[in-house]
Write a protein that holds these residues in place. Structure first.
Motif, mmCIF file in Angstrom:
data_model
loop_
_atom_site.group_PDB
_atom_site.id
_atom_site.type_symbol
_atom_site.label_atom_id
_atom_site.label_comp_id
_atom_site.label_asym_id
_atom_site.label_seq_id
_atom_site.Cartn_x
_atom_site.Cartn_y
_atom_site.Cartn_z
ATOM 1 N N SER A 272 6.678 -6.510 -4.115
ATOM 2 C CA SER A 272 5.768 -7.643 -4.268
ATOM 3 C C SER A 272 6.429 -8.761 -5.074
ATOM 4 C CB SER A 272 4.446 -7.215 -4.899
ATOM 5 O OG SER A 272 4.649 -6.760 -6.207
ATOM 6 N N ALA B 219 6.475 -0.683 -4.840
ATOM 7 C CA ALA B 219 5.493 -1.737 -4.573
ATOM 8 C C ALA B 219 5.646 -2.897 -5.552
ATOM 9 C CB ALA B 219 4.082 -1.165 -4.643
ATOM 10 N N ARG C 63 0.828 -2.490 -0.729
ATOM 11 C CA ARG C 63 2.144 -1.860 -0.544
ATOM 12 C C ARG C 63 2.104 -0.377 -0.914
ATOM 13 N NH1 ARG C 63 6.769 -5.017 0.035
ATOM 14 N NH2 ARG C 63 6.342 -7.239 0.161
ATOM 15 N N SER D 273 2.748 3.077 1.460
ATOM 16 C CA SER D 273 3.921 3.897 1.164
ATOM 17 C C SER D 273 3.647 5.364 1.498
ATOM 18 C CB SER D 273 4.313 3.747 -0.315
ATOM 19 O OG SER D 273 3.321 4.306 -1.145
#
Length: 196
Positions: free
Chosen positions: A78, A74, A57, A61
């Motif tokens: 998650s 992130a 993630r 980004s």
């Protein structure tokens, strides 16, 4: 499957009172198979894919965003993936693992090693110039601070038996540390309103 049996047995009988051989018997495999997948007893509780999910993630980004926003987003994203409404069993498993990590001295000590590896994975995912000592220092400091906020949220989540949504707790901890606008789009905690 092996890890699920291990966490169940550790929860029922206690971490120290349960052997790897008993975990293997419960899972229907040999002790060697357990050790092939989980080299240490601590790994039966601590090993997960969370770090990889967070790193993916972060890498996806926008690089122009502040480090804390990238890392925090992130961590929140998650957590939402891992504890979604349709994942009640996974949520209970995560809670059981977390309770074991908090209550077992051997796991707490090993968890610190895992946190360092998690921090390094975050720093690598940020993709900053690691030849620049200042950039590397900033990335390490941001990752470490975000992980401290994550830890605070995880402990609270375990204390309230998972009743509060984990992503909201992580957002709240990050906001307490870095300010309400840490996550893109304004306040990070569900239901929060912008302040003055």
């Amino acid at each position: 499957m092996i890890q699920a049996h291990a966490v169940r047995l550790f929860t029922e009988r206690g971490y120290d009172a349960t052997t790897v051989t008993e975990v293997a018997e419960a899972a229907g495999v040999s002790p060697m198979t357990v050790y092939r997948h989980f080299p240490t007893k601590e790994d039966l509780v601590l090993v997960d894919q969370h770090g990889q999910l967070v790193a993916e993630r972060i890498a996806a980004s926008p690089a122009a965003h502040p480090l804390v926003r990238r890392i925090g987003g992130a961590l929140i994203g998650s957590a939402a993936t891992l504890t979604g409404d349709d994942l009640t069993t996974d949520k209970q498993f995560l809670l059981a693992r977390l309770r074991l990590m908090i209550s077992t001295p051997a796991l707490r000590a090993r968890h610190l090693d895992n946190q360092y590896a998690f921090q390094q994975a975050i720093v690598e995912a940020l993709g900053d110039d690691d030849t620049d000592p200042d950039a590397a220092f900033h990335a390490q400091a941001a990752a470490s601070a975000c992980l401290a906020a994550l830890h605070t949220a995880l402990v609270r989540w375990a204390e309230d038996e998972g009743r509060t949504e984990l992503p909201a707790l992580i957002a709240k901890a990050l906001a307490a540390a870095f300010g309400d606008d840490m996550v893109e789009g304004g306040p990070v905690a569900a239901g929060d309103q912008p302040r003055g």
